[in-house]
Structures are given as C-alpha cells and as structure tokens.
Design a protein around this motif. Structure first.
Motif, PDB file in Angstrom:
ATOM      1  N   PRO A  25       0.802  -1.230   0.000  1.00 52.60           N
ATOM      2  CA  PRO A  25       0.000   0.000   0.000  1.00 52.60           C
ATOM      3  C   PRO A  25       0.836   1.283   0.000  1.00 52.60           C
ATOM      4  O   PRO A  25       0.396   2.310  -0.503  1.00 52.60           O
ATOM      5  CB  PRO A  25      -0.827  -0.117   1.297  1.00 52.60           C
ATOM      6  N   GLU A  26       2.059   1.251   0.542  1.00 54.66           N
ATOM      7  CA  GLU A  26       2.880   2.460   0.641  1.00 54.66           C
ATOM      8  C   GLU A  26       3.486   2.870  -0.693  1.00 54.66           C
ATOM      9  O   GLU A  26       4.004   3.976  -0.838  1.00 54.66           O
ATOM     10  CB  GLU A  26       4.026   2.239   1.645  1.00 54.66           C
ATOM     11  N   THR A  27       3.476   1.999  -1.689  1.00 54.20           N
ATOM     12  CA  THR A  27       4.109   2.314  -2.978  1.00 54.20           C
ATOM     13  C   THR A  27       3.075   2.257  -4.094  1.00 54.20           C
ATOM     14  O   THR A  27       1.956   1.791  -3.917  1.00 54.20           O
ATOM     15  CB  THR A  27       5.225   1.300  -3.294  1.00 54.20           C
ATOM     16  N   ASP A  28       3.493   2.743  -5.251  1.00 60.35           N
ATOM     17  CA  ASP A  28       2.640   2.647  -6.433  1.00 60.35           C
ATOM     18  C   ASP A  28       3.156   1.574  -7.384  1.00 60.35           C
ATOM     19  O   ASP A  28       2.941   1.638  -8.589  1.00 60.35           O
ATOM     20  CB  ASP A  28       2.581   4.006  -7.143  1.00 60.35           C
ATOM     21  N   SER A  29       3.879   0.620  -6.846  1.00 60.19           N
ATOM     22  CA  SER A  29       4.478  -0.430  -7.664  1.00 60.19           C
ATOM     23  C   SER A  29       3.680  -1.721  -7.542  1.00 60.19           C
ATOM     24  O   SER A  29       3.225  -2.083  -6.460  1.00 60.19           O
ATOM     25  CB  SER A  29       5.928  -0.683  -7.223  1.00 60.19           C
ATOM     26  N   PHE A  30       3.519  -2.393  -8.681  1.00 60.78           N
ATOM     27  CA  PHE A  30       2.827  -3.667  -8.734  1.00 60.78           C
ATOM     28  C   PHE A  30       3.806  -4.715  -9.249  1.00 60.78           C
ATOM     29  O   PHE A  30       4.525  -4.469 -10.227  1.00 60.78           O
ATOM     30  CB  PHE A  30       1.604  -3.589  -9.644  1.00 60.78           C
ATOM     31  N   PHE A  31       3.804  -5.878  -8.618  1.00 64.31           N
ATOM     32  CA  PHE A  31       4.765  -6.916  -8.968  1.00 64.31           C
ATOM     33  C   PHE A  31       4.031  -8.170  -9.430  1.00 64.31           C
ATOM     34  O   PHE A  31       3.204  -8.717  -8.694  1.00 64.31           O
ATOM     35  CB  PHE A  31       5.648  -7.236  -7.762  1.00 64.31           C
ATOM     36  N   LEU A  32       4.336  -8.585 -10.656  1.00 61.55           N
ATOM     37  CA  LEU A  32       3.772  -9.823 -11.188  1.00 61.55           C
ATOM     38  C   LEU A  32       4.652 -10.959 -10.700  1.00 61.55           C
ATOM     39  O   LEU A  32       5.768 -11.153 -11.179  1.00 61.55           O
ATOM     40  CB  LEU A  32       3.734  -9.776 -12.714  1.00 61.55           C
ATOM     41  N   THR A  33       4.167 -11.718  -9.720  1.00 65.01           N
ATOM     42  CA  THR A  33       4.992 -12.721  -9.053  1.00 65.01           C
ATOM     43  C   THR A  33       4.742 -14.146  -9.539  1.00 65.01           C
ATOM     44  O   THR A  33       5.459 -15.061  -9.147  1.00 65.01           O
ATOM     45  CB  THR A  33       4.771 -12.661  -7.525  1.00 65.01           C
ATOM     46  N   LYS A  34       3.729 -14.337 -10.367  1.00 62.02           N
ATOM     47  CA  LYS A  34       3.489 -15.663 -10.927  1.00 62.02           C
ATOM     48  C   LYS A  34       2.627 -15.517 -12.168  1.00 62.02           C
ATOM     49  O   LYS A  34       1.695 -14.714 -12.193  1.00 62.02           O
ATOM     50  CB  LYS A  34       2.788 -16.570  -9.904  1.00 62.02           C
ATOM     51  N   GLU A  35       2.956 -16.264 -13.210  1.00 60.41           N
ATOM     52  CA  GLU A  35       2.154 -16.192 -14.427  1.00 60.41           C
ATOM     53  C   GLU A  35       2.193 -17.519 -15.172  1.00 60.41           C
ATOM     54  O   GLU A  35       3.112 -18.313 -15.017  1.00 60.41           O
ATOM     55  CB  GLU A  35       2.650 -15.069 -15.349  1.00 60.41           C
ATOM     56  N   LEU A  36       1.158 -17.746 -15.952  1.00 62.08           N
ATOM     57  CA  LEU A  36       1.066 -18.920 -16.808  1.00 62.08           C
ATOM     58  C   LEU A  36       0.266 -18.529 -18.035  1.00 62.08           C
ATOM     59  O   LEU A  36      -0.760 -17.854 -17.925  1.00 62.08           O
ATOM     60  CB  LEU A  36       0.370 -20.072 -16.076  1.00 62.08           C
ATOM     61  N   HIS A  37       0.748 -18.919 -19.205  1.00 61.04           N
ATOM     62  CA  HIS A  37       0.047 -18.640 -20.456  1.00 61.04           C
ATOM     63  C   HIS A  37      -0.081 -19.942 -21.228  1.00 61.04           C
ATOM     64  O   HIS A  37       0.927 -20.595 -21.509  1.00 61.04           O
ATOM     65  CB  HIS A  37       0.813 -17.621 -21.302  1.00 61.04           C
ATOM     66  N   LEU A  38      -1.283 -20.312 -21.568  1.00 61.84           N
ATOM     67  CA  LEU A  38      -1.496 -21.507 -22.383  1.00 61.84           C
ATOM     68  C   LEU A  38      -1.826 -21.096 -23.810  1.00 61.84           C
ATOM     69  O   LEU A  38      -2.560 -20.133 -24.031  1.00 61.84           O
ATOM     70  CB  LEU A  38      -2.624 -22.367 -21.808  1.00 61.84           C
TER      71      LEU A  38
END
Length: 493
Positions: free
Chosen positions: A341-354
């Motif tokens: 909440p203190e930052t404006d950064s978003f982190f994509l920590t897991k992904e999967l694409h089929l």
C-alpha cells in the motif's frame, strides 16, 4: 549433467565426426578401417560412448591424427565455439529431455553449423545478462513452456492423487482436513508438523513452510498462514513423499533455486496437492453450473471457495488445468500480483500462459503495467476494505488497444497484513467461450480498453496513466524517419 565425463565424450565425438567428414569418409569406411562396428562408431560420434585407449589409438590412426590430439579437449577453430559452450556448463542447465530432445541431437546441430549456432546461443545469453535475467527465471520460463506443452493437465498426477485418496480412505465427497492430512504425514511418512519454530526464527517470516529432513523429519508451518494455506502445504508435502520426488526445494516460497529438476518436482507436488484437495469430477460439475448462469453471480465463486475450503490462488490455479481439458478453453492466462500500500508499484509474481504468450505478461524492464487491468484496479477495493479480511471478487472484459484480442478476466483478492495480492485468470473470448459461458454478455460486466504497459500505450488521455508513452513515441519516430527516407529515395529515382 556430470560435466567432466559428458564433456569429454561429447568433444571426442565431435572431433571424430569432423575429422571423418573432412576426409570424406562414411561411417562404413571408418568401420572398415578400424574394425569397429558402424553402430558403435555412431554412438561415439553422438557423445554417448567413449572407446577404450586401444580402440582410440586405432581410430586416431585411421583419421590421420595423433592419439594425444584425439583425446585432448582442444578443438580446431571451427568447433571451438561448441567446446566453449560445452565446458561452460550452459547446455547442462537446459532441461532438454523434458521437451523431447537429447544432447546428441543438439550436438548434431552444433556440429553442422557450429559458428552460427554458437553465436546465436551467446546472443541469447548476452540478452539475458542485459535484462538481468537470472538462472531461476530461465527455469521458471522452461516450466511454463512444459505446462503449455501439456495444456497444464497431467493425467499421471491426477491418477496418483486418486490412488492416494483410495489408499488412505479419504472421502471422495468431502474435503481432506488439515488434521487428517497431518495424521497421514506422521503415521505413513514419519513427518511431524509444527508451527512453534517460526516464532523463534524471524528470518523465516516470509516463508510459508520449511521441510527439515532427517530421522525425525519435520514440516515447519508459518503460524500466520490461513488454515487453507496450511492444509495446502501438508498436501504438497504429501505430494513430495507419495510421488517420491527426492530432488526438491525445502522451503516455500523459493529461497534459492538449484536446478530445473527442483522446479519441476515442486510443480508436480503442488499439482498433486491441488488434485487432492479439489476433486476434478466434483469441481468440473460445479464450474459447469457456474458457467450456465444467465447472469454474472460473483457470490458463486466465493461459495466454491467455501465448499472446497481453499484459497483464491489454489482455486484459480486448479481451473487452469481443468478448463483446457474439460471445457476446451485452452487460450488463457493466470496472473498473481502483489502490491504494498505504501508504494505505487505492482509486482507480477506468478504467471502462466497456455496456447501462446497472451497479454499481459511479465515485464523485466521496470515498465508500468496498465492500471486499467482488473488485476490492479481490484487493489483499490482491497485496501479500502482490508479490515474486513473478506475475499473480494472482480470481473472485466478486457479489450486490447490495436488488437482483436479480448479476454474475460476473473479476479480474486484476499487482504494480507503486509502485502496484498490479487489472483486472476483471463479467458480469450472466442466462439468456444461464448458457447460455454452463458453470462459472458451480462451488461453488469464492465468492458474496458486496456494495454500492456503505459510506456507502450497510445491512449494519450488515459486518466490512469502512470508513465508517458516513451517507447511508443520512439517507435513512431523510427517509422517517421524510415518513411521520410523512402520518400527521398522515390524522388531521386
């Protein structure tokens, strides 16, 4: 790969093959000259066999080189790049066997055009270094490719989960409980479960669980986990034990990645846990009922979580396996984002694409993900209602700017003490999805134009923009310059 032994065999085989080719000899010619069978010589050239010294001497004589030259690791200029790659241990890090390849086939390619292929591999490595891609990122990318090859559905693990349930008489209509799984882990595998150690080791606060092997093995669980997360950790450990996956990580989440085999076995154990906790036959039937609703009903997703006593991540991750297999929905993505909440950064920590790399996907360039994604906009609601501790549901039709692709994106979010997270699954809208999901055209579902990152987005007046479109502007400038040059060329013709 056992580096030294394998490298010696491979370099020896490459040298034999090149020397034979340079002399215009066939394998049959070399077999006649040496008295060694064609099949054995073929195995030598593929790096699978290394002959005894007596046979090596005969081969050296037939090829017109000294014994010392043939057994040395020194290669001529043409094959030198291949030798450098082999001795750097880079090829040993590639999980070739999981993709239907073996090292001999790769070596054949390198031997045919060693300079070009070595330059290509080195270019990839330079790109990886430039973008600060670590070995573990490569392993996780390889795992995602492996999952895509199988549509993220693995019959053999599903069957093992069924056998486990039958062997330990788990109720097919019920949900395995924490106490039940803890008892099986202790009685069958002599692994005790406890939470006390975490409070004495502050270094472990960011981990979910730690496995301590030994005569009295222990599974240490973080007491801050929800009951659902603790139950999943037990099921995952049972997966390691029941499937006999010995090369494995001992922590969750990852602290250090040792090999692709560790990454793959961790996935298998986690898949086993999902199959054990969310019975495929029951869940498929429930999803069919969910999709058959004429209107979007978010409470049904929450009811599914309650029914299976599971977390948002486990539920949506399980759907990535069942939707391709039982609904023919193969073009999908799965994303997990975290945000403090203190930052404006978003982190994509897991992904999967089929079935292809769908948008959105991870950006290693520190660009700003599109703030219109439901995966990110849901964070606003999470942070406003964090005190409630309730799981939040979101849905959106995301239409990509300058693309024909449109996705139905379902998102779930669960507030956490230090870091909030959202889990989402995106389904490509096509004829099959229209036939499967009755509520697809519900007017209550928000439709938004989205893009990948702000730096690449042409929506200049976007109110959610977090950064100027610098990359897009550079691309437009390049196109304008090339068009001006073409105009000048036409004038002078």
């Amino acid at each position: 790969m056992k580096l030294q032994e394998d490298v010696i065999r491979m370099i020896f085989g490459l040298k034999v093959k090149q020397l034979r080719s340079d002399k215009g000899m066939s394998l049959t010619d070399l077999a006649t000259a040496t008295g060694i069978s064609v099949s054995y010589l073929n195995e030598i050239e593929k790096g699978k066999k290394h002959p005894k010294p007596s046979k090596t001497a005969v081969i050296a004589d037939a090829l017109g080189v000294s014994y010392d030259y043939l057994v040395s690791l020194k290669l001529n200029k043409r094959l030198q790049p291949v030798g450098e790659l082999l001795q750097s241990n880079i090829l040993s890090e590639l999980p070739l066997e999981h993709f239907g390849l073996d090292m001999s086939r790769v070596l054949d390619l390198f031997a045919t055009a060693p300079t070009k292929l070595s330059a290509f591999v080195n270019t990839l490595l330079e790109i990886a270094r430039a973008f600060d891609l670590r070995v573990e990122q490569f392993y996780f990318s390889a795992l995602r490719s492996y999952q895509e090859l199988h549509d993220n559905y693995f019959d053999e693990i599903e069957l093992e989960a069924e056998r486990f349930s039958e062997q330990f008489q788990l109720d097919a209509e019920g949900i395995p409980s924490f106490d039940n799984l803890a008892a099986i882990l202790l009685e069958q595998f002599n692994i005790k479960t406890q939470t006390e150690t975490f409070s004495t080791c502050p270094e472990l606060v960011n981990l979910r669980s730690v496995f301590i092997p030994g005569q009295d093995s222990q599974l240490l669980l973080n007491p801050a986990l929800t009951l659902q997360q603790k139950t999943f950790a037990l099921a995952r450990e049972l997966g390691f034990q029941y499937l006999q996956l010995t090369e494995r990580p001992y922590t969750s989440t990852w602290v250090k990645v040792g090999s692709f085999e560790e990454v793959l076995n961790n996935f298998k154990a986690s898949y086993f846990a999902g199959a054990l906790l969310l019975n495929q036959d029951r869940l498929v039937e429930d999803v069919q009922q969910f999709f058959s609703q004429p209107r979007w009903r978010p409470e049904l997703l929450l009811q599914l979580m309650d029914k299976y006593q599971t977390s948002p991540e486990t539920l949506l991750q399980r759907l990535t396996s069942l939707l391709p297999r039982f609904f023919g929905i193969k073009q999908l993505f799965f994303l997990r984002f975290h945000h403090t909440p203190e930052t404006d950064s978003f982190f994509l920590t897991k992904e999967l694409h089929l079935s292809g790399l769908h948008n959105p996907h991870a950006s290693f360039l520190n660009e700003h993900y599109c703030r219109r994604w439901i995966s990110l906009t849901l964070f606003d609601k999470v942070e406003r209602e964090a005190h409630s501790g309730e799981t939040l549901v979101g849905i959106q039709r995301s239409s990509y700017i300058n693309s024909e692709n449109e996705y139905l994106v379902l998102a779930l979010a669960q507030p956490a003490e230090n870091r909030h997270g959202t889990i989402s699954i995106g389904l490509l809208i096509n004829e099959n999805l229209r036939n499967k999901v009755n509520f697809l055209n519900d007017p209550a579902i928000l439709t938004r134009e989205v893009n990948e990152t702000c730096e690449r987005c042409p929506a200049i007046n976007c109110l959610e923009r977090a950064a100027p479109p610098v990359i897009l502007e550079k691309q437009l400038w390049q196109e304008q310059v090339m068009e001006a040059i073409e105009t000048i060329k036409r004038r002078t013709e």
